[in-house]
Design an enzyme around this catalytic site. Structure first.
Site: not given
Length: 455
Positions: A98, A242, A244, A246
């Site tokens: 992440s 961010d 990743d 999400d």
């Protein structure tokens, strides 16, 4: 054997590669996950970190050893993996760390239908299997690996949350997205295709070394390039993703950042239009404005602990239409109760197009109080410090849903321990800035009392 204390967290698996998390431990985790879920196939995906291919291959080997097939989705955002787990009704593993720095790697796991896997819902069992080195007997017939591309289906799903026909006549809006060399570089353009938006990407090259700035949009410093660009270009909205992708942080046309609580209020009001009376979940560090707005819109506000596994569990129990966290994670019932920064982005875009009003105006009704933001303090004994602070406010209303929450009428605070470090996280909110600053100094003084004394 890796030190599992270093990588098994409350909500996921995460550590430094290859010191803490390597191919060997990922192979064992894959085998354990296959045994835990007892599914016929497991989905895997990865972000742009260089170690991803090696670790996915090892994890898939462990899954296959149990006679379970692997569907490799390739490069993806975490919310794409959750979408796939819902659409294909299969458990999944997303290889990502992440927002963490480049040297980190990790795994986010979910069950069929994108149901969460946290410490209380499977991670502890997986760890026990890995710790005992219990891979189980190898299946007589190992599983197979196939590849599948779901980016097109995922992008169409994202766009289904807004009325594209109604947006067809809307004035085009300019949007700048800082994807921070993360997976947003792949998924953001796909999701925005065909929408009434002129999209500009900042740092779109997929590069897990993060050469421009860290991929954590909740740190104000990491949004500085985006905020400047929005103002310079006269853009209508900025989005900070961010690593990743999400999570999305929203920036208005003046370069000011909208808090997670403000966006939660906006989306709760919007989504309750088509779900009158529905529950909306919010975590306990959100502004008081959040439950107020939910109630004003006819919804049922439900308070939750911090963390995606808790939010998703409460949403499932209450059939909530939406869930929001102050940390800019937003969850949608029609997205298998999973969080998605892109669904959030297109909903805010749709709201701007529908009203014809800038974000700086749309945000005002929801910003009713003054907040400290989250302040972290390293202490020698987090629980002892919490108890000492609680004793000082014994005459005030308190609860222990997640750490210590004290309600002092015109102001309140939450103090909770980090899951991974000897840190205490303080969030405080008051009726105005002066009151906020006064009580922040008061509570921080109590938190840091022993440390200042050297005890």
């Amino acid at each position: 054997m890796a030190d599992l204390d270093l990588i098994f967290k409350a909500y996921d698996i995460r550590g430094i590669y290859p010191d803490h998390i390597d191919a060997d431990v990922c192979r064992k985790i894959g085998s354990a996950f296959a045994r835990l879920t007892r599914a016929s196939r497991v989905l895997v995906a990865r972000d742009m970190r260089p170690s991803g291919e090696e670790l996915v291959a090892a994890f898939a080997e462990g899954v296959n050893r149990q006679g379970v097939d692997v569907v490799d989705l390739g490069l993806a955002s975490t919310d794409l993996l959750y979408f796939a787990a819902g659409k294909l009704d299969a458990p999944g593993a997303m290889f990502t760390a992440s927002h963490n720095p480049a040297q980190y790697q990790g795994i986010k796991l979910c069950r069929e239908g994108a149901a969460p896997v946290g410490e209380e819902s499977g991670l502890r069992d997986i760890r026990a299997m890995v710790e005992s080195d219990d891979a189980g007997a190898a299946a007589a017939l190992p599983g197979k690996i196939t590849k599948r591309d779901l980016i097109g289906d995922y992008a169409e799903h994202i766009r289904s949350f807004i009325d594209s026909a109604a947006l067809g006549s809307a004035t085009r809006l300019s949007v700048i997205a800082d994807v921070a060399n993360g997976m947003g570089g792949l998924v953001v353009p796909a999701a925005f295709e065909g929408l009434p938006a002129d999209l500009e990407l900042m740092y779109p090259e997929l590069d897990g070394t993060f050469p421009n700035h860290p991929a954590d949009p909740t740190v104000l410093e990491n949004l500085s390039d985006l905020r400047k660009r929005v103002v310079q270009q006269g853009a209508d909205m900025g989005l900070g993703f961010d690593g990743d992708a999400d999570r999305a942080v929203v920036v208005d046309e003046t370069g000011s950042v909208l808090s997670g609580s403000t966006v939660t209020c906006m989306l709760a009001e919007l989504l309750l239009r088509n779900a009158p009376g529905a529950a909306v979940v919010y975590n306990l560090i959100c502004s008081r404005a959040v439950p107020e707005v939910i109630a004003e819109c006819g919804g049922e506000p439900i308070r939750s602990r911090v963390g995606h596994s808790f939010i998703k569990q409460v949403m499932a129990e209450t059939n909530a239409v939406f869930g929001g966290e102050h940390s800019a994670h937003y969850y949608f019932r029609d997205n298998y109760r999973a969080d998605s920064g892109l669904i959030t982005s297109v909903l805010v875009l749709g709201l701007m197009a529908e009203t014809g009003r800038p974000l700086s105006e749309l945000r005002k009704p929801y910003e009713r109080y003054s907040a400290s933001g989250e302040i972290n303090t390293r202490v020698s004994d987090p629980q002892a410090t919490i108890e000492r602070v609680a004793a000082q406010y014994a005459n005030r209303s308190q609860d222990r849903l997640d750490g210590l929450t004290v309600d002092a009428g015109s102001w309140w605070f939450n103090l909770r321990a980090s899951n991974t470090e000897p840190l205490l996280r303080l969030n405080l909110e008051a009726s105005d800035q002066a009151e906020c600053e006064t009580h922040l100094a008061e509570v921080l003084g109590l938190v840091r009392e022993d440390e200042a004394d050297g005890t």
